[in-house]
Design a protein around this motif. Structure first.
Motif, PDB file in Angstrom:
ATOM      1  N   ILE A 208     -22.740 -12.905  13.782  1.00  0.00           N
ATOM      2  CA  ILE A 208     -21.753 -12.275  12.900  1.00  0.00           C
ATOM      3  C   ILE A 208     -20.983 -11.193  13.653  1.00  0.00           C
ATOM      4  O   ILE A 208     -21.491 -10.596  14.591  1.00  0.00           O
ATOM      5  N   GLY A 209     -19.746 -10.982  13.237  1.00  0.00           N
ATOM      6  CA  GLY A 209     -18.994  -9.807  13.673  1.00  0.00           C
ATOM      7  C   GLY A 209     -18.289  -9.896  15.010  1.00  0.00           C
ATOM      8  O   GLY A 209     -17.394  -9.100  15.287  1.00  0.00           O
ATOM      9  N   GLU A 210     -18.667 -10.847  15.864  1.00  0.00           N
ATOM     10  CA  GLU A 210     -18.035 -10.988  17.179  1.00  0.00           C
ATOM     11  C   GLU A 210     -17.835 -12.470  17.483  1.00  0.00           C
ATOM     12  O   GLU A 210     -18.638 -13.308  17.067  1.00  0.00           O
ATOM     13  N   SER A 211     -16.783 -12.770  18.212  1.00  0.00           N
ATOM     14  CA  SER A 211     -16.447 -14.165  18.490  1.00  0.00           C
ATOM     15  C   SER A 211     -17.338 -14.753  19.581  1.00  0.00           C
ATOM     16  O   SER A 211     -17.673 -14.085  20.556  1.00  0.00           O
ATOM     17  N   LEU A 212     -17.704 -16.015  19.407  1.00  0.00           N
ATOM     18  CA  LEU A 212     -18.507 -16.734  20.396  1.00  0.00           C
ATOM     19  C   LEU A 212     -17.697 -17.781  21.149  1.00  0.00           C
ATOM     20  O   LEU A 212     -18.178 -18.368  22.115  1.00  0.00           O
ATOM     21  N   ARG A 213     -16.484 -18.070  20.658  1.00  0.00           N
ATOM     22  CA  ARG A 213     -15.712 -19.186  21.200  1.00  0.00           C
ATOM     23  C   ARG A 213     -14.329 -18.748  21.650  1.00  0.00           C
ATOM     24  O   ARG A 213     -13.732 -17.837  21.083  1.00  0.00           O
ATOM     25  N   ASN A 214     -13.822 -19.473  22.651  1.00  0.00           N
ATOM     26  CA  ASN A 214     -12.415 -19.386  22.994  1.00  0.00           C
ATOM     27  C   ASN A 214     -11.647 -20.307  22.049  1.00  0.00           C
ATOM     28  O   ASN A 214     -12.252 -21.050  21.264  1.00  0.00           O
ATOM     29  N   ASN A 228     -26.963 -18.113  29.157  1.00  0.00           N
ATOM     30  CA  ASN A 228     -27.378 -18.320  30.549  1.00  0.00           C
ATOM     31  C   ASN A 228     -28.805 -17.820  30.777  1.00  0.00           C
ATOM     32  O   ASN A 228     -29.504 -18.286  31.669  1.00  0.00           O
ATOM     33  N   LYS A 229     -29.210 -16.856  29.950  1.00  0.00           N
ATOM     34  CA  LYS A 229     -30.572 -16.309  30.067  1.00  0.00           C
ATOM     35  C   LYS A 229     -31.492 -16.850  28.971  1.00  0.00           C
ATOM     36  O   LYS A 229     -32.609 -17.295  29.242  1.00  0.00           O
ATOM     37  N   TRP A 230     -31.014 -16.771  27.730  1.00  0.00           N
ATOM     38  CA  TRP A 230     -31.848 -17.165  26.583  1.00  0.00           C
ATOM     39  C   TRP A 230     -31.371 -18.529  26.097  1.00  0.00           C
ATOM     40  O   TRP A 230     -30.247 -18.645  25.599  1.00  0.00           O
ATOM     41  N   LYS A 231     -32.193 -19.542  26.239  1.00  0.00           N
ATOM     42  CA  LYS A 231     -31.788 -20.919  25.921  1.00  0.00           C
ATOM     43  C   LYS A 231     -31.902 -21.184  24.418  1.00  0.00           C
ATOM     44  O   LYS A 231     -32.812 -21.854  23.939  1.00  0.00           O
ATOM     45  N   ILE A 232     -30.947 -20.621  23.692  1.00  0.00           N
ATOM     46  CA  ILE A 232     -30.917 -20.771  22.227  1.00  0.00           C
ATOM     47  C   ILE A 232     -29.522 -21.227  21.808  1.00  0.00           C
ATOM     48  O   ILE A 232     -28.563 -21.114  22.566  1.00  0.00           O
ATOM     49  N   LYS A 233     -29.419 -21.761  20.597  1.00  0.00           N
ATOM     50  CA  LYS A 233     -28.126 -22.183  20.058  1.00  0.00           C
ATOM     51  C   LYS A 233     -27.488 -21.028  19.298  1.00  0.00           C
ATOM     52  O   LYS A 233     -28.157 -20.356  18.499  1.00  0.00           O
ATOM     53  N   LEU A 234     -26.201 -20.807  19.556  1.00  0.00           N
ATOM     54  CA  LEU A 234     -25.464 -19.736  18.885  1.00  0.00           C
ATOM     55  C   LEU A 234     -24.431 -20.341  17.947  1.00  0.00           C
ATOM     56  O   LEU A 234     -23.577 -21.120  18.376  1.00  0.00           O
ATOM     57  N   TYR A 235     -24.507 -19.971  16.678  1.00  0.00           N
ATOM     58  CA  TYR A 235     -23.574 -20.481  15.661  1.00  0.00           C
ATOM     59  C   TYR A 235     -22.655 -19.356  15.196  1.00  0.00           C
ATOM     60  O   TYR A 235     -23.117 -18.289  14.800  1.00  0.00           O
ATOM     61  N   SER A 236     -21.360 -19.619  15.223  1.00  0.00           N
ATOM     62  CA  SER A 236     -20.398 -18.636  14.718  1.00  0.00           C
ATOM     63  C   SER A 236     -20.317 -18.710  13.200  1.00  0.00           C
ATOM     64  O   SER A 236     -20.399 -19.794  12.611  1.00  0.00           O
ATOM     65  N   THR A 237     -20.134 -17.574  12.566  1.00  0.00           N
ATOM     66  CA  THR A 237     -19.795 -17.551  11.151  1.00  0.00           C
ATOM     67  C   THR A 237     -18.729 -16.489  10.938  1.00  0.00           C
ATOM     68  O   THR A 237     -18.744 -15.440  11.585  1.00  0.00           O
ATOM     69  N   TYR A 238     -17.767 -16.804  10.072  1.00  0.00           N
ATOM     70  CA  TYR A 238     -16.647 -15.898   9.802  1.00  0.00           C
ATOM     71  C   TYR A 238     -16.534 -15.726   8.296  1.00  0.00           C
ATOM     72  O   TYR A 238     -16.538 -16.704   7.545  1.00  0.00           O
ATOM     73  N   ALA A 239     -16.468 -14.476   7.849  1.00  0.00           N
ATOM     74  CA  ALA A 239     -16.387 -14.203   6.413  1.00  0.00           C
ATOM     75  C   ALA A 239     -15.784 -12.826   6.211  1.00  0.00           C
ATOM     76  O   ALA A 239     -15.568 -12.079   7.164  1.00  0.00           O
TER      77      ALA A 239
END
Length: 429
Positions: A208-214, A228-239
């Motif tokens: 939340i609150g910051e962009s993850l994508r170009n 690159n360090k933590w092998k997790i999936k990041l999902y953007s949400t905008y509201a």
């Protein structure tokens, strides 16, 4: 958990939304002092507004209107309001929103289908790393949505990496809900305290609150620094508080999905006309199913682009791309138009930068000035030169950059009265 309407054809979705729009117009004409006066003063017959295209016959609602006539937007007597929330006031005075019991149900539904979009399922445990107090709608919405989804919730709140890791190691949540830049602090704490974060229970984070994508949906520099360090999936949400609706990514990571049962969207140019397909413009929203404070053609101030093609996840709803920037935050600097997200992303490129704040002011000539304050343990003329060269190469301008002590900058960024980290300060009139 994909609602039927989100798998319907585009024609069926449009027909559904137009029926909901007509119901909303009747509701506003009977219950909203603000819109009742607007229809009367502008000579608008709501029976003439039958399609999405017909919305052009109605003037837009601005943030200034909300601030100036806040109480006139309430459509129910005050005894029906059971929760009060306020906007963050990023673009001016905060606005109060009142939610009825029905509105809280709608909010829960919105977040439940949004989290399901990101893969969260019944029985999953989710760590909530954002505040639920300070009249903050989002934290409450996340809690209600997870509860409706029948997921477990660990309400840790914002900040304190030690407490976050203590909860992760104790309760084994599968997902986090967090501000992405804070994940870097989580990684740093884990490395200093010998926590094997890649063998933790965390599989994904709703950010939340910051962009993850170009704009082409490739990962931003911030997202890459995390994954690159933590092998997790990041999902953007905008509201936003005004929308009472979220646009959240699915596993295609190609923009936040529109929920047509909750909101009508338009993308408008500077003259309040719809932009051509594929062009960026200001997101303008009409809320559906809101009882306490519904909004009609409200201009959010956010510049976005719609992506109409069907998604591989099975939804036929369009998606909203990353926010280009806020219209009021647009900067004209030496002939170049800039938005803060582009500058934040550029600064995230440098490992040596611990924190930064961008300040915009007006100079004696009446034009915009940019000052970037940076905290770094490796402050040097060489780093300063590298930063300026990078700005020149990527954004074609060179703002003023200065180093400040980390503790001094942290007092600005993590202000106790703010619900979000402050990394952009607009001092222009």
């Amino acid at each position: 958990m994909i609602p039927v309407i989100e798998k319907a054809s585009k024609g069926e979705i449009k027909e559904f939304q137009e029926k909901k729009l007509r119901e909303l117009l009747v509701y506003l004409s009977e219950n909203s002092p603000y819109y009742k006066a607007l229809f009367q003063n502008e000579g608008i017959n709501i029976n003439d507004v039958n399609s999405i295209e017909d919305l052009q016959k109605i003037p837009v609602t601005s943030k200034t209107d909300l601030q100036q006539y806040n109480d006139d937007f309430f459509c129910v007597p005050m005894h029906k309001i059971i929760d009060y929330a306020t906007t963050s006031g990023t673009l001016g005075s905060p606005v109060t929103f009142g939610l009825t019991d029905e509105d809280l149900e709608r909010l829960a539904y919105n977040e439940a289908i949004s989290f399901a979009c990101a893969g969260i399922k019944e029985g999953d445990v989710v760590q909530l790393m954002t505040t639920m107090d300070r009249r903050f709608m989002a934290g409450l919405a996340y809690f209600l949505g997870l509860r409706k989804l029948k997921a477990g919730v660990i309400r840790v709140g914002a900040g304190i990496p030690e407490l976050q890791w203590d909860s992760i190691l104790k309760y084994n949540p599968k997902y986090l809900i967090a501000v992405p830049s804070f994940l870097l602090k989580m990684i740093e704490y884990a490395e200093h305290n010998n926590i094997d974060y890649n063998n933790s229970s965390i599989e994904g984070v709703v950010c939340i609150g910051e962009s993850l994508r170009n704009q082409d949906f490739s990962p931003s520099i911030l997202a890459e620094k995390i994954t690159n360090k933590w092998k997790i999936k990041l999902y953007s949400t905008y509201a936003s508080t005004e929308m009472s609706t979220a646009f959240t990514e699915c596993e295609a990571f190609s923009g936040g999905h529109h929920h047509p049962e909750l909101i009508i969207t338009e993308i408008l140019d500077d003259n309040d006309n719809p932009v051509a397909e594929g062009e960026s413009g200001e997101l303008t929203i009409t809320t559906l199913g809101v009882e306490g404070m519904p909004l009609l053609r409200f201009k959010t101030g956010d510049i976005v682009k719609l992506h109409p093609e069907p998604c591989q996840c099975g939804r036929n709803t369009y998606r909203i791309g990353p926010v280009v920037g806020r219209k009021q935050h647009m900067i004209k600097y030496k002939g170049t138009t800039l938005y803060p997200p582009a500058m934040h992303d550029l600064l995230n490129y440098f490992e040596a930068i611990q924190n930064h704040v961008i300040e915009i002011s007006t100079n004696d000539l009446g034009t915009d000035e940019i000052l970037i304050k940076i905290a770094s343990s490796k402050a040097s003329e060489e780093l300063l030169s590298e930063i300026k060269d990078h700005f020149r190469a990527k954004l074609r301008v060179t703002p003023k950059v200065e180093f400040v002590p980390s503790d001094q900058l942290n007092k600005i960024i993590f202000t106790p009265m703010s619900r979000k980290p402050i990394t952009f300060i607009d001092k222009r009139n």
